[in-house]
Design an enzyme around this catalytic site. Structure first.
Site, PDB file in Angstrom:
ATOM      1  N   ASP A  78       0.833  -1.199   0.000  1.00 29.04           N
ATOM      2  CA  ASP A  78       0.000   0.000   0.000  1.00 29.04           C
ATOM      3  C   ASP A  78       0.868   1.250   0.000  1.00 29.04           C
ATOM      4  O   ASP A  78       0.357   2.369  -0.116  1.00 29.04           O
ATOM      5  CB  ASP A  78      -0.977  -0.002   1.173  1.00 29.04           C
ATOM      6  N   SER A  79       2.191   1.061   0.081  1.00 30.03           N
ATOM      7  CA  SER A  79       3.123   2.169  -0.131  1.00 30.03           C
ATOM      8  C   SER A  79       2.996   2.738  -1.537  1.00 30.03           C
ATOM      9  O   SER A  79       3.520   3.827  -1.820  1.00 30.03           O
ATOM     10  CB  SER A  79       4.565   1.714   0.123  1.00 30.03           C
ATOM     11  N   ASP A 117      -0.960  -6.126  -0.528  1.00 31.91           N
ATOM     12  CA  ASP A 117      -1.364  -5.472   0.714  1.00 31.91           C
ATOM     13  C   ASP A 117      -2.872  -5.238   0.730  1.00 31.91           C
ATOM     14  O   ASP A 117      -3.436  -4.751  -0.261  1.00 31.91           O
ATOM     15  CB  ASP A 117      -0.671  -4.110   0.833  1.00 31.91           C
ATOM     16  N   LYS A 147      -1.251  -9.393   2.594  1.00 28.21           N
ATOM     17  CA  LYS A 147      -0.647  -8.905   3.833  1.00 28.21           C
ATOM     18  C   LYS A 147      -1.606  -7.945   4.511  1.00 28.21           C
ATOM     19  O   LYS A 147      -2.270  -7.148   3.834  1.00 28.21           O
ATOM     20  CB  LYS A 147       0.685  -8.193   3.570  1.00 28.21           C
ATOM     21  N   GLU A 149      -2.090  -5.480   8.333  1.00 27.39           N
ATOM     22  CA  GLU A 149      -1.395  -4.903   9.475  1.00 27.39           C
ATOM     23  C   GLU A 149      -2.143  -5.162  10.774  1.00 27.39           C
ATOM     24  O   GLU A 149      -3.373  -5.138  10.815  1.00 27.39           O
ATOM     25  CB  GLU A 149      -1.224  -3.389   9.273  1.00 27.39           C
ATOM     26  N   GLU A 215       8.214  -3.982  11.557  1.00 26.11           N
ATOM     27  CA  GLU A 215       8.697  -2.680  11.098  1.00 26.11           C
ATOM     28  C   GLU A 215       9.051  -1.777  12.269  1.00 26.11           C
ATOM     29  O   GLU A 215       8.268  -1.624  13.206  1.00 26.11           O
ATOM     30  CB  GLU A 215       7.648  -2.003  10.213  1.00 26.11           C
TER      31      GLU A 215
END
EC number: 2.1.2.11
Length: 297
Positions: A78-79, A117, A147, A149, A215
């Site tokens: 999602d970056s 993501d 993925k 979070e 992270e």
């Protein structure tokens, strides 16, 4: 089709720059065919102590280059919100904006494991929402895994996805989608907060995640967690003890603007090379140097 791979195939799964078991020579494109990387390969590498690299990627051409380089895992992160769409944070990006990027990466990387993501807002409300979002990435984009979070708070979502046959990479420590509640870009897991980070790691592993990104976590804590878990850990600002490492490719290659985060090592100056090439091209056109006779029919 059976996921069982012969001993020879297990050796061939490693790319030219990927980890190779002791006593075995590193195969190249000329010497041995490469096999599609699966989640069980990452587990095998952890058991054997072989470290590996993961990079973010957002398009076909870059995916092809990284796949050719032997990068075994590619993350359509999602970056992309920052480096593709120009948002200030990862929060605004949507599933509809990410799916076309995943499609291109999957087409460009026939050997790598491609992870997509799940963006902010697509899974937090519960397992049903997570399953709907993940299913779209698997069916519409061809992702091999997703993925998400969070630690304990998303354990139910992870369990739901794995029960449905969707491999899940977890992400703990600093979670960019939660930047507004974390008080900015800060190291997580210091002091008393270390116990919660450990609990998050254990929770996602027990829920069925095949790996976990850590992270901006203190290196000592990341070492402790890596030793506790049977699933691979992937570090980004979490020290050298993690089983794998990940960077945003624009940071790694020197395309990002501004000061790089402390955990980034720049391996090239792609941004500078692009600027120099563009300036030279424009000068050649303005000066009548390009196109020359050899460029004409």
């Amino acid at each position: 089709m059976s996921e069982q791979i012969s001993e020879q195939s297990e050796q061939n799964v490693y790319g030219a720059s990927s980890p190779v078991p002791a006593g075995e020579s590193s195969p190249s494109a000329a010497s041995a065919p490469r096999t599609k990387v699966r989640t069980h390969h990452l587990q095998k590498w952890k058991a054997e102590g072989h470290k590996w690299a993961m990079l973010t990627v957002y398009d076909y051409s870059t995916a092809r280059a990284f796949d050719d380089a032997g990068i075994p895992v590619l993350l359509v992160g999602d970056s992309a919100a920052n480096v593709v769409y120009g948002y200030d944070t990862t929060v605004p990006i949507s599933i509809d904006e990410l799916i076309p990027l995943v499609r291109g990466v999957v087409r460009g990387a026939p050997h790598a494991l491609v992870v997509a993501d799940l963006p902010f807002g697509s899974y937090e409300s519960g397992p049903s929402a997570a399953l709907a979002a993940a299913t779209r990435f698997m069916k519409e984009a061809g992702a091999h895994a997703v993925k998400l979070e969070g630690g304990e708070r998303v354990a139910e979502q992870i369990a739901c996805l794995t029960a449905a046959g969707i491999p899940v990479m977890a992400h703990i420590g600093f979670t960019p989608q939660s930047v507004n509640t974390l008080g900015g870009f800060r190291v997580q897991g210091r002091g008393d907060a270390a116990e919660q980070t450990i609990a998050d790691a254990i929770a996602v592993a027990e829920a069925g995640a095949f790996s976990v990104v850590m992270e901006m976590v203190p290196a000592e804590l990341a070492t402790q967690i890596t030793g506790k878990l049977t699933i691979p850990t992937i570090g980004i600002g979490a020290g050298p003890s993690c089983d794998g490492q990940v960077l945003v490719w624009q940071d790694m290659a020197g395309l990002s603007s501004g000061k790089a985060p402390r955990f980034v090592k720049r391996y090239a100056d792609v941004g500078g090379e692009l600027r120099r090439a563009a300036v030279q091209y424009a000068q050649d056109v303005a000066g009548g140097v390009f196109p020359a006779e050899e460029h004409c029919f």
